[in-house]
Design a protein around this motif. Structure first.
Motif: not given
Length: 178
Positions: A101, A104-105, A110, A112-113, A115-117, A120
């Motif tokens: 992930e 990919e960034l 992204d 939001a992504k 922040h999600e990582i 996690k």
């Protein structure tokens, strides 16, 4: 060189009484201060300088929970440079997902992504700390096989935490770019 816990005359433990440690630090700082031995023979001055250095190193290590953990594991021969510091496969698979992930960034940022990582990895870290706390608290009372098992659990925790800290460092770099 004497073991830091022996030097401070405290039992080996992952969780220390910070106030008592600091009090011992101040007491030994006065006792081993080189200025108090300026009129002593050169040999005595050298001995005090070595004691003062060991005292400083002991406090620096024992007062930092991560350095203390690393020190205990090394004292028990459990941390090897470039050696058998293996992590469980399931943990590595989870981390591989997070690393993918992150890659990919790198190509398609992204927020939001990101922040999600971050959430996690923070969740995994909190779970690790929750799981290891009872082991750290019981450690001073353990002996023999149970102590060895606890040390292995702490080693696994320590290595996982180091891995997660590297991921969080990568996340910080991404955050500073955005």
């Amino acid at each position: 060189m004497e073991n830091y816990f022996e030097f401070y005359d405290i039992p080996e433990s992952f969780i220390l009484d910070e106030k008592a440690l600091k009090n011992t630090y101040y007491k030994l700082s006065r006792e081993y201060h080189p200025d108090f031995y300026a009129n002593e023979p050169q040999e005595k001055q050298q001995e005090i300088l070595q004691m003062s250095t060991q005292h400083t190193n002991a406090y620096r290590t024992l007062s930092d929970p991560d350095l203390r953990m690393q020190y205990i594991l090394k004292e028990h021969g459990l941390l090897e440079e470039g050696g058998k510091n293996e992590l469980p496969g399931d943990f590595l698979m989870d981390m591989m997902d997070i690393n993918e992930e992150l890659m990919e960034l790198e190509f398609d940022f992204d927020a939001a992504k990101l922040h999600e990582i971050g959430e996690k990895s923070t969740g995994v870290m909190a779970e690790l700390e929750n799981d290891i706390l009872p082991v750290l608290q019981r450690y001073p009372e353990l002996h023999g096989v149970t102590k060895d098992e606890a040390l292995q659990q702490v080693k696994t925790y320590y290595l996982k935490k180091k891995y997660l800290l590297r991921i969080q460092e990568s996340l910080s770099k991404f955050a500073s770019r955005s």
